[in-house]
Design a protein around this motif. Sequence first.
Motif, PDB file in Angstrom:
ATOM      1  N   GLY A   1       0.882  37.961 -46.455  1.00 32.50           N
ATOM      2  CA  GLY A   1       2.274  38.024 -46.857  1.00 32.50           C
ATOM      3  C   GLY A   1       2.517  38.213 -48.344  1.00 32.50           C
ATOM      4  O   GLY A   1       3.659  38.393 -48.757  1.00 32.50           O
ATOM      5  N   GLN A   2       1.459  38.177 -49.165  1.00 33.14           N
ATOM      6  CA  GLN A   2       1.650  38.230 -50.602  1.00 33.14           C
ATOM      7  C   GLN A   2       1.622  39.668 -51.117  1.00 33.14           C
ATOM      8  O   GLN A   2       0.899  40.522 -50.605  1.00 33.14           O
TER       9      GLN A   2
ATOM     10  N   PRO B   1      -2.179  46.915 -50.892  1.00 30.24           N
ATOM     11  CA  PRO B   1      -3.104  47.971 -50.439  1.00 30.24           C
ATOM     12  C   PRO B   1      -3.727  47.651 -49.082  1.00 30.24           C
ATOM     13  O   PRO B   1      -3.893  48.543 -48.245  1.00 30.24           O
ATOM     14  N   LEU B   2      -4.043  46.385 -48.845  1.00 29.76           N
ATOM     15  CA  LEU B   2      -4.607  45.986 -47.554  1.00 29.76           C
ATOM     16  C   LEU B   2      -3.558  46.126 -46.463  1.00 29.76           C
ATOM     17  O   LEU B   2      -3.852  46.567 -45.348  1.00 29.76           O
TER      18      LEU B   2
ATOM     19  N   GLU C   1      -1.172  48.284 -46.285  1.00 32.19           N
ATOM     20  CA  GLU C   1      -1.044  49.701 -45.945  1.00 32.19           C
ATOM     21  C   GLU C   1      -2.188  50.154 -45.054  1.00 32.19           C
ATOM     22  O   GLU C   1      -1.995  50.950 -44.133  1.00 32.19           O
ATOM     23  N   ASP C   2      -3.399  49.639 -45.307  1.00 35.48           N
ATOM     24  CA  ASP C   2      -4.538  49.990 -44.454  1.00 35.48           C
ATOM     25  C   ASP C   2      -4.352  49.440 -43.040  1.00 35.48           C
ATOM     26  O   ASP C   2      -4.634  50.120 -42.058  1.00 35.48           O
ATOM     27  N   ILE C   3      -3.888  48.201 -42.928  1.00 37.05           N
ATOM     28  CA  ILE C   3      -3.689  47.596 -41.615  1.00 37.05           C
ATOM     29  C   ILE C   3      -2.617  48.346 -40.838  1.00 37.05           C
ATOM     30  O   ILE C   3      -2.724  48.546 -39.626  1.00 37.05           O
ATOM     31  N   ALA C   4      -1.570  48.787 -41.531  1.00 36.82           N
ATOM     32  CA  ALA C   4      -0.447  49.445 -40.859  1.00 36.82           C
ATOM     33  C   ALA C   4      -0.766  50.864 -40.412  1.00 36.82           C
ATOM     34  O   ALA C   4      -0.056  51.419 -39.573  1.00 36.82           O
ATOM     35  N   ARG C   5      -1.835  51.455 -40.941  1.00 31.04           N
ATOM     36  CA  ARG C   5      -2.151  52.842 -40.592  1.00 31.04           C
ATOM     37  C   ARG C   5      -2.434  52.949 -39.082  1.00 31.04           C
ATOM     38  O   ARG C   5      -3.258  52.236 -38.531  1.00 31.04           O
ATOM     39  N   GLY C   6      -1.722  53.836 -38.415  1.00 29.96           N
ATOM     40  CA  GLY C   6      -1.912  54.048 -36.982  1.00 29.96           C
ATOM     41  C   GLY C   6      -1.075  53.140 -36.107  1.00 29.96           C
ATOM     42  O   GLY C   6      -1.089  53.279 -34.880  1.00 29.96           O
TER      43      GLY C   6
END
Length: 209
Positions: free
Chosen positions: A97-98, A103-104, A106-111
Motif C-alpha cells: 500500500g505504500q 514500481p512493484l 505496476e508489475d503486479i497489475a500487468r495482465g
Amino acid sequence: MDSAPSTDRTDVGYLPAAARTLMKLVVTGPFGVGKTTLIRTLSEIPTLHTEEAMTQSSTLLDDTAGLPEKTTTTVAIDFGRLTVLDDLVLYMFGTPGQDRFLPLWEDIARGALGALVLVDTRRLADSFAVMDMVEEQGLPYAVAVNRFPDAPAHSDEVLRAHLDLDAGTPLVQCDARERRGSIDALIALAEHVLTRLPQPEDPQPEDPS
C-alpha cells in the motif's frame, strides 16, 4: 451469479476440469486497509504472503495514525485463489500500500483484468492516489469499504460523493474478516469486469453458393 465457491477452501486441489475463465484481479488500497486479511479470508488455497514486521525505520516512512494494531506490512505480494463457479476462477494479487512500492505495484497489475480497491472510512483521502493509479493503468475497478469496528459509518451515497465515484463503479461495504461480504465485493468486481470484456462476434453465415 452463484457466489458459493465450488470447492471447500481447505481442499487444496487442481482447478475444476470445467474451468474456462481464469481472471487475474488486483486487490489494492492504501497502507493498512485490510488487503492481506481479505485475501486470506477468501482464498480456497493456502495463501502466499510477504509480510514483514514493521521496524522503527519503517514507521518513519509509513503513517500509522489511526492504526495502533498495525505491526506488519506487505513488502511484495499477497496471492490467493477463489473458484466462484465451476468455470470461473479468480486469482487475487494483493499489492503493497505504500507509495515507495509503486514500481512493484505496476508489475503486479500487468495482465490484470480489474482491481478491487479497499478503503477505510477513517482515512478516505488516502484512497485517492490508489484510485488514480488504477485509472492510469486503464483497469476497471470496484470499491470495497472495509468496515473497521471503530470506523465511522456512512451511506453508499455519501461515500460515492466523497470518493467522487463514477455512477458505473460498483461500491460494496464489507468486513474483510468475514467471508460472505468479502465474496460479495469480489463478485461485484468480477461482474463489472465481465461486462467490460470484448464480446465474441457472432459467426457469419456461410455463403450457400
